[in-house]
Design an enzyme around this catalytic site. Sequence first.
Site, mmCIF file in Angstrom:
data_model
loop_
_atom_site.group_PDB
_atom_site.id
_atom_site.type_symbol
_atom_site.label_atom_id
_atom_site.label_comp_id
_atom_site.label_asym_id
_atom_site.label_seq_id
_atom_site.Cartn_x
_atom_site.Cartn_y
_atom_site.Cartn_z
ATOM 1 N N ASP A 16 0.815 -1.218 0.000
ATOM 2 C CA ASP A 16 0.000 0.000 0.000
ATOM 3 C C ASP A 16 0.848 1.268 0.000
ATOM 4 O OD1 ASP A 16 -2.382 -1.315 -0.003
ATOM 5 O OD2 ASP A 16 -2.589 -1.324 2.179
ATOM 6 N N TYR A 71 6.961 -9.977 7.100
ATOM 7 C CA TYR A 71 6.760 -8.542 7.317
ATOM 8 C C TYR A 71 7.314 -8.137 8.682
ATOM 9 C CZ TYR A 71 3.432 -7.929 3.429
ATOM 10 O OH TYR A 71 2.846 -7.824 2.192
#
Lengths: 265, 265
Positions: B55, B113
């Site tokens: 994003d 992540y």
Amino acid sequence: MIRYKVTLAYDGTLFSGFERQPDRRTIEGVLTQKVNIMAKNPDPAIVVYGSGRTDAGVHALGQVVHFDFPFDLPTKAIYRGLNSLLPLDMEIKKAEKVSDTFHARYDVSGKRYVYRLDLGEFKDPFKRNYTGNWRFPIDIERVQTAMKDFIGEHDFSSFVASGSTARSNIRTIYEATAYLDKEANEIRLEFYGNGFLYNMVRIMVGVVVEIGSQMRPEHDILRLYDVKDRDQARRTMPASGLYLKKVYYEGEDPQHPTKIPKHQR
Amino acid sequence: MIRYKVTLAYDGTLFSGFERQPDRRTIEGVLTQKVNIMAKNPDPAIVVYGSGRTDAGVHALGQVVHFDFPFDLPTKAIYRGLNSLLPLDMEIKKAEKVSDTFHARYDVSGKRYVYRLDLGEFKDPFKRNYTGNWRFPIDIERVQTAMKDFIGEHDFSSFVASGSTARSNIRTIYEATAYLDKEANEIRLEFYGNGFLYNMVRIMVGVVVEIGSQMRPEHDILRLYDVKDRDQARRTMPASGLYLKKVYYEGEDPQHPTKIPKHQR
């Protein structure tokens, strides 16, 4: 009026330096605006005095300013109030009440700067605004040896950019160290002295990296003191690697307590 | 045509996310443009395939893409050539030649992540684009206990933002750890799983910090699996703290070698 001494950090990336300028985003400009908002915009406006300028793109971990505030607020209220008003690339670290003889600029007894030098072949995307970059093979021991030549009182005329308004180019360096952070692939250069001329640290770093990369003789700094010729120092390293780490005031460092004589400032 | 697999890092701050969009600066857009310039703008243009989207504002330390290049260049030429063309907030870390059956998206077997959570009362000016921020008192041991509830195969319907196009919300998390870096005053949360849904990591972090700060019961994650209700997870932590650290491909991790079944993607 109560005089406050305020220590602040800033990311210099998006500022046109410290000093107030019309139509430019500067540290002094933003801070002055917010201090006046906090004081309900008195007339005449509150003036903010800094320990000295930093150039566009230069960062600060511990810049110091003072100002006279019309209300006697607890230091915590100054700290919280200003932090709430300031943009995210500025942060108040500390607020203190000081005597009304304290002056953020005239009482400085020393400053400490750090320069972060990234050694990567290509500039790390997370470091582009926070380091200078040096791509040539460099010998850290040669850098460390060269840094020692900065220590002491010297004429830094070869290390000052044109545009300096200082009365004298004599400055005293108390500490000058270099440290290789292998994991970060960076050299951190630290300088502590009684004062620094315009662009002086960035020019000093330019000379030591050239010494470290065999582009200059090991003790070329001693020669540069003698020649007093800015053109021979050549390189000014990028602003993005430079941090004003700490400002010292009279008496704070027992080893180096006194401020720089006025005729030398 | 030679297929290249390229690993890259980027500072997501100034990008409108990964996916190509007209008139927006995106990772895929910039990369596609530079790859085509390097190949002298062939027609049809070279298409760049990423392992998945990130994003706006999300960073990558090890995003992976592939593309088919018309010339058989050494990997070092791809590495250097692209790095010379790319802007300073993107960096190629590695270029490899791969078989023309390799696909950067379809062959993913896992992703890792990291979320950097700054605990300062006010946001550090040097961290504003590189961390999320949490100002409430937080118990690291409670966070660590909660993170364990993520491990294993679960239905993450409560942890997916609207707009997800995944066929299934079942995902398997292999590792979920939290580490308090006292010096940096940050918690680093790390997640490794076979796949992540839209905004899933940022929602997971929002839940664990609430658990760590006594705003939810210690094992509330187990309840959230059952209710399958996104509204109960509430908080999506800021993109600025999130880093895509590593993309794993079939066979790379001997413990978790296989890719996610197509019907679950």
